[in-house]
Design an enzyme around this catalytic site. Structure first.
Site, PDB file in Angstrom:
ATOM      1  N   ASP A  16       0.858  -1.173   0.000  1.00 41.30           N
ATOM      2  CA  ASP A  16       0.000   0.000   0.000  1.00 41.30           C
ATOM      3  C   ASP A  16       0.901   1.231   0.000  1.00 41.30           C
ATOM      4  O   ASP A  16       2.121   1.119   0.174  1.00 41.30           O
ATOM      5  CB  ASP A  16      -0.940   0.011   1.210  1.00 41.30           C
ATOM      6  CG  ASP A  16      -2.267   0.687   0.902  1.00 41.30           C
ATOM      7  OD1 ASP A  16      -2.277   1.680   0.129  1.00 41.30           O
ATOM      8  OD2 ASP A  16      -3.301   0.247   1.431  1.00 41.30           O
ATOM      9  N   ASP A  38       4.400   1.801  -4.403  1.00 40.17           N
ATOM     10  CA  ASP A  38       3.470   2.299  -5.411  1.00 40.17           C
ATOM     11  C   ASP A  38       3.370   1.252  -6.511  1.00 40.17           C
ATOM     12  O   ASP A  38       4.366   0.953  -7.172  1.00 40.17           O
ATOM     13  CB  ASP A  38       3.995   3.621  -5.970  1.00 40.17           C
ATOM     14  CG  ASP A  38       3.077   4.259  -6.988  1.00 40.17           C
ATOM     15  OD1 ASP A  38       2.206   3.574  -7.561  1.00 40.17           O
ATOM     16  OD2 ASP A  38       3.244   5.466  -7.237  1.00 40.17           O
ATOM     17  N   MET A  39       2.191   0.698  -6.726  1.00 38.41           N
ATOM     18  CA  MET A  39       2.011  -0.362  -7.716  1.00 38.41           C
ATOM     19  C   MET A  39       2.315   0.100  -9.127  1.00 38.41           C
ATOM     20  O   MET A  39       2.522  -0.715 -10.022  1.00 38.41           O
ATOM     21  CB  MET A  39       0.608  -0.959  -7.630  1.00 38.41           C
ATOM     22  CG  MET A  39      -0.499  -0.030  -8.013  1.00 38.41           C
ATOM     23  SD  MET A  39      -2.092  -0.826  -7.719  1.00 38.41           S
ATOM     24  CE  MET A  39      -3.179   0.574  -7.945  1.00 38.41           C
ATOM     25  N   HIS A  56     -10.599  -2.179 -11.708  1.00 38.25           N
ATOM     26  CA  HIS A  56     -11.757  -1.442 -12.234  1.00 38.25           C
ATOM     27  C   HIS A  56     -11.684   0.055 -11.925  1.00 38.25           C
ATOM     28  O   HIS A  56     -12.419   0.843 -12.502  1.00 38.25           O
ATOM     29  CB  HIS A  56     -13.084  -2.042 -11.745  1.00 38.25           C
ATOM     30  CG  HIS A  56     -13.329  -1.875 -10.283  1.00 38.25           C
ATOM     31  ND1 HIS A  56     -13.472  -2.937  -9.440  1.00 38.25           N
ATOM     32  CD2 HIS A  56     -13.451  -0.779  -9.511  1.00 38.25           C
ATOM     33  CE1 HIS A  56     -13.679  -2.505  -8.210  1.00 38.25           C
ATOM     34  NE2 HIS A  56     -13.664  -1.202  -8.230  1.00 38.25           N
TER      35      HIS A  56
END
Length: 151
Positions: A16, A38-39, A56
């Site tokens: 996260d 950070d993805m 989504h």
């Protein structure tokens, strides 16, 4: 956390944003480790990456970036690497009117925040552009499906 408790032999990492992880009660709880990051930059190495209700919220280009980072984090399919996505697949074989009404209301909410619900062909396009070779979609309870994505 429920999965980690149910399977104590698994080592789980929760990624996260750093400011969120900083507020976690501890950097590690049992077999769960919290990692700030950070993805869109990178994903910690793993055998399996779980993305539940994540994609989504993002545009196709952002999803491709996230999935490319996931692909770099996992081993080959032969070595057990995969991505598990829990999300909506529009057009799943449902004739339940209440379910379809719920999906429409949810779609309106996502439009407000800039998210996108996708049908199987839209998911497939994203998967291929991110460099994945195979996937399997399994409808589950309500609007959700489980998508297994393989490098």
């Amino acid at each position: 956390m429920a999965s980690a408790a149910a399977f104590p032999c698994l080592r789980c990492t929760v990624l996260d944003l750093p400011h969120v992880v900083a507020k976690a009660p501890s950097r590690s709880i049992g077999n769960v480790q919290f990692v700030g990051g950070d993805m869109f930059e990178s994903i910690p190495p793993a055998n399996v990456v779980l993305l539940k209700w994540i994609l989504h919220d993002w545009s196709n280009d952002e999803c491709i970036k996230i999935l490319k980072n996931c692909k770099q984090a996992i081993p080959s399919r032969d070595a057990g690497g995969k991505i598990i996505i829990i999300d909506v697949v529009v057009g799943s074989d449902s004739s339940d009117t209440k379910l379809l009404e719920t999906q429409v209301i949810y779609d309106l909410h996502l439009m407000k925040i800039g998210g996108v619900e996708r049908d199987e062909q839209e998911w497939k396009k994203i998967f291929l552009e991110a460099g994945f070779k195979d996937y399997k979609i399994m409808p589950i309870l309500g609007l959700r499906s489980i998508i297994e994505l393989y490098p």
